[in-house]
Design a protein around this motif. Sequence first.
Motif, mmCIF file in Angstrom:
data_model
loop_
_atom_site.group_PDB
_atom_site.id
_atom_site.type_symbol
_atom_site.label_atom_id
_atom_site.label_comp_id
_atom_site.label_asym_id
_atom_site.label_seq_id
_atom_site.Cartn_x
_atom_site.Cartn_y
_atom_site.Cartn_z
ATOM 1 N N VAL A 113 3.637 10.804 1.972
ATOM 2 C CA VAL A 113 3.320 9.395 1.700
ATOM 3 C C VAL A 113 2.799 8.725 2.976
ATOM 4 O O VAL A 113 1.785 8.025 2.957
ATOM 5 C CB VAL A 113 4.563 8.641 1.158
ATOM 6 N N GLN A 114 3.472 8.978 4.082
ATOM 7 C CA GLN A 114 3.045 8.362 5.340
ATOM 8 C C GLN A 114 1.636 8.788 5.730
ATOM 9 O O GLN A 114 0.817 7.961 6.129
ATOM 10 C CB GLN A 114 4.031 8.721 6.468
ATOM 11 N N ARG A 159 0.826 -1.213 0.000
ATOM 12 C CA ARG A 159 0.000 0.000 0.000
ATOM 13 C C ARG A 159 0.861 1.264 0.000
ATOM 14 O O ARG A 159 0.353 2.362 -0.199
ATOM 15 C CB ARG A 159 -0.954 -0.018 1.178
ATOM 16 N N ALA A 160 2.166 1.109 0.263
ATOM 17 C CA ALA A 160 3.112 2.237 0.156
ATOM 18 C C ALA A 160 4.509 1.655 0.028
ATOM 19 O O ALA A 160 4.732 0.485 0.341
ATOM 20 C CB ALA A 160 3.020 3.137 1.382
ATOM 21 N N ALA A 220 4.280 -1.262 5.731
ATOM 22 C CA ALA A 220 3.176 -1.179 4.758
ATOM 23 C C ALA A 220 2.631 -2.576 4.444
ATOM 24 O O ALA A 220 3.393 -3.522 4.272
ATOM 25 C CB ALA A 220 3.672 -0.509 3.478
ATOM 26 N N TYR A 277 -0.882 7.142 3.456
ATOM 27 C CA TYR A 277 -0.933 5.710 3.776
ATOM 28 C C TYR A 277 -1.796 5.468 5.008
ATOM 29 O O TYR A 277 -2.665 4.602 5.018
ATOM 30 C CB TYR A 277 0.474 5.160 4.015
ATOM 31 N N SER A 308 -3.498 2.472 -2.707
ATOM 32 C CA SER A 308 -2.062 2.547 -2.472
ATOM 33 C C SER A 308 -1.562 3.960 -2.746
ATOM 34 O O SER A 308 -2.218 4.735 -3.451
ATOM 35 C CB SER A 308 -1.393 1.549 -3.429
ATOM 36 N N VAL A 309 -0.406 4.281 -2.175
ATOM 37 C CA VAL A 309 0.170 5.605 -2.425
ATOM 38 C C VAL A 309 1.608 5.416 -2.909
ATOM 39 O O VAL A 309 2.324 4.530 -2.437
ATOM 40 C CB VAL A 309 0.094 6.489 -1.162
ATOM 41 N N THR A 310 1.987 6.233 -3.874
ATOM 42 C CA THR A 310 3.327 6.104 -4.430
ATOM 43 C C THR A 310 3.883 7.498 -4.731
ATOM 44 O O THR A 310 3.149 8.482 -4.659
ATOM 45 C CB THR A 310 3.303 5.209 -5.685
#
Length: 465
Positions: free
Chosen positions: A451-452, A234-235, A243, A455, A307-309
Amino acid sequence: MIVMKFGGSSLGDAERIHQVGSIISGKAEEEEVLVVVSAMEGITDQLETCARLSLEGDGGREKLIEEIRSSHESVAEQLLEEGAAKAKRQIGNKLDRLGDICDSIATLGELTLQTKDLILSLGEQFSALLLSQHLKEEGHSSSSVNGSEIIVTDQRFGSANPLMDKTKEKIRSVLPPKIRAGEIPVVTGFIAATEEGKPSTLGRGGSDYTATLLGGLLDVDAVWIWTDVDGVKRADPDIVSNATTLPRLTYEEAAELSYFGAQVIHPKSIDPVAKNQVPLVIKNTQNPEGPDTTILNGGKSSTGLKSVTSISDLTLITVKGHGMIGVPGIAAEVFTAVAEAEVNVLMISQSSSEQNITFLVERRSAPKAIESLKGTLEEEIRRSIIRDIVTEEPVSIVAAVGSGLRHQAGIDSGVFESLARRGVNLLSIAQGSSDHNISVVVANQDERVAVQSIYEWIQSENQQS
Ligand code: ASP
Ligand code: MG
């Protein structure tokens, strides 16, 4: 039938290749298996350096070739029994030839993309040879198959495009007979050839693409991509160490994640499997029974953020000018100028109140883009239609990826609130052009926190539903 592709990290040393052999043997008891391999970890990078050093006329290339030789020789010695000497000889001969090619590059001071492809194609030939010999010594019937015999591309060396009809014909005539005869073919990923038979490559990271091309064109039951993480997270685990793994993703979500920098899979490789709805499974060689990710449409895949990128080291370029209002064609001119400089645009946002166009490019190509913009827009700048071209760098794009984002209330605001709570300053926001992502631009130094926080928001949403 199933295609199993092993990346460089799964082929790092003799022990890992041994582990790969056990995974293949286990699966081959249940069904027909077709194997695709990357080069051993780090080898393609070394070959690339070798090509560069040759062009610079640097004698260091010779030492590098010896390093490549010794890493393969030591794997051959540790992994193989009766085939070790022959494998070492075959690899050695090719490396001798590489030395000659590098000498000519140094003498001529010229390195074409075509020659570079020839050099980069060695790593996969070596790993396929070693793995296939190992499988034979484990009692299987196996042979290595060079991708240049089955994948036909155009002439865009360095990142060639497969010609589908011709490739399909070759794949179907070469591979199924081997498999029917009880063989486990080990195909070199990444490598192909033009119609005239000149070696080409599918671009860095292209072994995934080889695997999905074979899987799609042979219409197999599944393509399994083996890496060194538990599927798609997910990250990025480097940013969010705990993650969790996503059990399911759609092809669109996977493509979106790859586009925005997640090291999930080569972006081009989604297409061939999506076309035939072949499931794509991402698994971990170090943890074969652990969590994995299945990429497939339909079924249980849900809407919402998954998800995060992020991608760092970018430049935000803003073309400003009040005079731009009512002047048609400026946006077109701006992007034509950028395209002419062969610079890739990662995100565009145009505000309607201020007459600005803002877009994002890689930092290292920003100077080229600006030079081209200034040239093309000279007249507009002189007439003050365009007031200024300003840049902000280094910045990062952070993309939250999912499905059905436009039709669900509260997702945008949830993302923005989570960022605001952690004090992240947003430099730009992409306007909802895609149903699959919400992206924001932040200063490089804010990337990790951004990002954190996204997430954490995704985790809390998923726990509620
Ligand atoms: N060996 C090639 C690379 O490092 C292709 C791949 O690994 O997918 O880019
Ligand atoms: Mg890869």
